[in-house]
Design a protein around this motif. Structure first.
Motif, mmCIF file in Angstrom:
data_model
loop_
_atom_site.group_PDB
_atom_site.id
_atom_site.type_symbol
_atom_site.label_atom_id
_atom_site.label_comp_id
_atom_site.label_asym_id
_atom_site.label_seq_id
_atom_site.Cartn_x
_atom_site.Cartn_y
_atom_site.Cartn_z
ATOM 1 N N HIS A 1 0.810 -1.223 0.000
ATOM 2 C CA HIS A 1 0.000 0.000 0.000
ATOM 3 C C HIS A 1 0.841 1.269 0.000
ATOM 4 C CE1 HIS A 1 -4.007 -1.557 0.204
ATOM 5 N NE2 HIS A 1 -3.726 -2.343 1.234
ATOM 6 N N GLY A 2 2.038 1.219 0.588
ATOM 7 C CA GLY A 2 2.817 2.446 0.767
ATOM 8 C C GLY A 2 3.451 2.978 -0.497
ATOM 9 N N ASN A 3 3.319 2.299 -1.601
ATOM 10 C CA ASN A 3 3.984 2.712 -2.827
ATOM 11 C C ASN A 3 3.025 3.432 -3.782
ATOM 12 O OD1 ASN A 3 6.676 1.477 -2.402
ATOM 13 N ND2 ASN A 3 5.486 -0.415 -2.350
ATOM 14 N N LYS A 4 3.625 4.177 -4.695
ATOM 15 C CA LYS A 4 2.826 4.896 -5.678
ATOM 16 C C LYS A 4 2.111 3.909 -6.582
ATOM 17 C CE LYS A 4 5.998 8.836 -5.739
ATOM 18 N NZ LYS A 4 6.961 9.620 -6.548
ATOM 19 N N ASN A 5 0.923 4.321 -7.060
ATOM 20 C CA ASN A 5 0.103 3.431 -7.890
ATOM 21 C C ASN A 5 0.837 2.970 -9.143
ATOM 22 O OD1 ASN A 5 -2.036 3.439 -6.150
ATOM 23 N ND2 ASN A 5 -3.126 5.099 -7.179
ATOM 24 N N LYS A 6 1.592 3.886 -9.753
ATOM 25 C CA LYS A 6 2.312 3.547 -10.975
ATOM 26 C C LYS A 6 3.326 2.437 -10.708
ATOM 27 C CE LYS A 6 3.504 4.223 -15.315
ATOM 28 N NZ LYS A 6 2.566 3.899 -16.412
ATOM 29 N N ILE A 7 4.030 2.535 -9.580
ATOM 30 C CA ILE A 7 5.022 1.517 -9.221
ATOM 31 C C ILE A 7 4.344 0.185 -8.944
ATOM 32 C CG2 ILE A 7 6.642 0.820 -7.407
ATOM 33 C CD1 ILE A 7 7.608 3.680 -7.301
ATOM 34 N N GLN B 1 -8.962 -4.460 -5.933
ATOM 35 C CA GLN B 1 -9.972 -3.527 -5.428
ATOM 36 C C GLN B 1 -9.498 -2.077 -5.425
ATOM 37 O OE1 GLN B 1 -10.705 -5.752 -1.663
ATOM 38 N NE2 GLN B 1 -12.819 -5.846 -2.386
ATOM 39 N N SER B 2 -8.342 -1.819 -6.003
ATOM 40 C CA SER B 2 -7.834 -0.450 -6.042
ATOM 41 C C SER B 2 -8.766 0.445 -6.861
ATOM 42 C CB SER B 2 -6.427 -0.431 -6.655
ATOM 43 O OG SER B 2 -6.016 0.903 -6.885
ATOM 44 N N PRO B 3 -9.032 1.676 -6.375
ATOM 45 C CA PRO B 3 -9.855 2.607 -7.172
ATOM 46 C C PRO B 3 -9.144 3.065 -8.445
ATOM 47 C CG PRO B 3 -8.954 3.699 -5.217
ATOM 48 C CD PRO B 3 -8.639 2.244 -5.078
ATOM 49 N N ASP B 4 -7.811 2.883 -8.473
ATOM 50 C CA ASP B 4 -7.044 3.242 -9.667
ATOM 51 C C ASP B 4 -7.209 2.122 -10.693
ATOM 52 O OD1 ASP B 4 -4.705 3.270 -11.509
ATOM 53 O OD2 ASP B 4 -4.131 5.024 -10.340
ATOM 54 N N LEU B 5 -7.817 2.435 -11.827
ATOM 55 C CA LEU B 5 -8.147 1.422 -12.828
ATOM 56 C C LEU B 5 -6.910 0.692 -13.337
ATOM 57 C CD1 LEU B 5 -10.456 0.164 -14.451
ATOM 58 C CD2 LEU B 5 -10.064 1.898 -16.203
ATOM 59 N N ILE C 1 -16.456 -7.743 -8.962
ATOM 60 C CA ILE C 1 -16.208 -6.901 -10.144
ATOM 61 C C ILE C 1 -17.260 -7.199 -11.213
ATOM 62 C CG2 ILE C 1 -14.597 -6.432 -12.032
ATOM 63 C CD1 ILE C 1 -12.312 -6.962 -10.083
ATOM 64 N N ILE C 2 -17.591 -8.482 -11.396
ATOM 65 C CA ILE C 2 -18.614 -8.857 -12.380
ATOM 66 C C ILE C 2 -19.962 -8.239 -12.017
ATOM 67 C CG2 ILE C 2 -19.922 -10.808 -13.333
ATOM 68 C CD1 ILE C 2 -17.384 -12.505 -12.939
ATOM 69 N N GLN C 3 -20.278 -8.242 -10.733
ATOM 70 C CA GLN C 3 -21.580 -7.752 -10.274
ATOM 71 C C GLN C 3 -21.685 -6.232 -10.283
ATOM 72 O OE1 GLN C 3 -21.675 -9.700 -6.456
ATOM 73 N NE2 GLN C 3 -22.692 -11.536 -7.263
ATOM 74 N N ALA C 4 -20.555 -5.536 -10.240
ATOM 75 C CA ALA C 4 -20.581 -4.064 -10.209
ATOM 76 C C ALA C 4 -21.044 -3.509 -11.556
ATOM 77 C CB ALA C 4 -19.199 -3.532 -9.856
#
Length: 445
Positions: free
Chosen positions: A73-79, A118-122, A158-161
């Protein structure tokens, strides 16, 4: 008073300096961490066209360990996204790479990748799903471990969303397809949940999603105990409907799912027939794609392996002459599949059927297949010839004459010493019972 004030100020300055030093130290540590991770990413050469690094270098530099750490969790999303992509790329190397990733994945990567879903970042979520799929592809022994860590529930959510985009849904379906591949030890524990999710995906309009969902059903139906559950869910009518899909990949996947479902009990085969399977198969027997026709023949073979009424249903649907057309064709896989289907249809030794087959010129075509490299083809051809010779004395002269005329007698003689005992036994029976005094054509002059 002044001294106390000065000491207080000095203490405050010292605390600020200490805090500054700590912040600088933390910043340097973070920079060093990012540098280590970036070096790890560079070492594993992310593009799939490049060669995966040598396994010794990966171990020496703790590259995989750093990548696993960077999923946190502590790292940037890109990494985090790049690290997931890099781990998947390493897993695509040799079997040693896959085993290495597999062992380290169990040490912490899988739970972190499942959390990435489950990350909000696609982009992060997408890379997490793709990495799990690639790990399953190249290290399938991770399947049960992933299921234990809750991957099925995350994918189903994810399928149900309603907000899930088509691309993400496609990735999820692909991972489910991998999860449904039979394990040497057991089927998935969440098989009922997976099957329900697949039943939803079978109505998606996207071709790739349909193909992967159908292949997942095929994988589930590989285990006979899951077939009743699939039938209860009502997937059969939809799969049969998809046989008419314009995309050949979807058609192929639907046929493969039906092959496994048709391998079940007579009651399960009847469920397929009750849903008008045979008219759809009859239409596909005219398809120009030989793979499609091979799959159709395999389904018919499984149906013919049911009971007498189910074999008669194939005949009533007018499929026999189409099977014979495949037997008389040039493509060996089609000829072999047709021969197996015919031998299964004739399992009751019905004289009328056997007489009809003789009149359709089946015997020379069967004799040609004695040169096949596939033992089950050779055995079934010999068994069929033996049945035709044995079923009625009035057939004997004609059948034996065709066998001699086609040049198959020498092949049958040679098969008497075949390394597969069941083949040798049938060949010896044919020679001793029907050709005891016939010399070897190659040596009679």
């Amino acid at each position: 008073m002044q001294k106390r004030k000065r000491r207080f100020l000095e203490k405050g300055q010292n605390l600020m300096m200490l805090r500054t030093l700590r912040l600088e130290k933390a910043k340097k540590a973070e920079q060093q961490k990012e540098l280590t991770i970036n070096n790890a990413l560079t070492k594993c050469k992310l593009t799939s066209s490049e060669v995966v690094p040598d396994i010794n270098n990966l171990l020496k530099n703790n590259t995989i360990g750093n990548l696993v750490e960077s999923l946190g969790h502590g790292n940037k999303n890109k990494i985090r996204a790049n690290a997931a992509d890099a781990l998947a790329h390493i897993a695509s190397g040799s079997s040693e790479h896959s085993n290495l990733v597999g062992s380290i994945a169990k040490a912490g990567a899988v739970p972190r990748l499942i959390r990435l879903i489950q990350s909000p970042d696609l982009e992060v979520s997408e890379m997490g799903i793709l990495c799990l799929g690639n790990l399953l592809h190249f290290a399938p022994n991770l399947r049960d471990f992933m299921i234990t860590n809750g991957v099925v529930q995350k994918l189903i959510s994810i399928i149900q969303a309603k907000s899930t985009c088509t691309l993400m849904l496609s990735h999820v379906t692909w991972v489910l397809r991998k999860l449904c591949i039979s394990s040497p030890t057991s089927r998935p524990d969440n098989v009922d949940e997976i099957a329900q999710a697949l039943n939803v995906l079978l109505y998606n309009p996207e071709d790739k999603i349909l193909e992967d969902a159908l292949m997942a059903v095929r994988n589930l139906a590989h285990e006979n105990e899951t077939i009743p559950m699939l039938l209860d869910l009502g997937v059969v009518p939809r799969i049969i409907y998809l046989l008419e899909h314009p995309n050949v990949l979807v058609q192929n996947a639907a046929l493969q799912a039906l092959i496994n479902i048709a391998s079940g009990s007579e009651e399960q085969i009847q469920e397929l027939l009750n849903n008008n399977l045979l008219p759809h198969l009859s239409a596909l027997m005219s398809n120009s794609d030989p793979d499609i026709r091979c799959h159709v023949l395999r389904i018919l073979q499984n149906v013919a392996d049911g009971n007498t009424f189910q074999r008669q249903a194939i005949m009533n649907a007018g499929l026999l002459h189409k099977i014979l057309e495949c037997l008389k064709g040039d493509a060996i896989p089609l000829k072999s599949a047709a021969a197996l289907t015919i031998s299964t249809l004739a399992i009751n030794k019905d004289k009328n059927l056997l007489y009809y087959l003789m009149r359709q010129g089946v015997i020379p075509e069967l004799c040609n297949l004695l040169l096949s490299q596939e033992t089950d083809i050779i055995y079934n051809v010999l068994d069929m010839l033996s049945t035709m010779l044995d079923v009625d004395p009035s057939f004997l002269a004609e059948v034996s004459g065709i066998i001699e005329w086609s040049g198959a007698l020498n092949n049958i003689r040679m098969l008497q010493s075949n390394e597969h005992e069941e083949i040798a036994v049938v060949a010896r029976k044919i020679i001793s019972s029907y050709f005891p005094d016939k010399p070897d054509i190659a040596t009679k002059f």
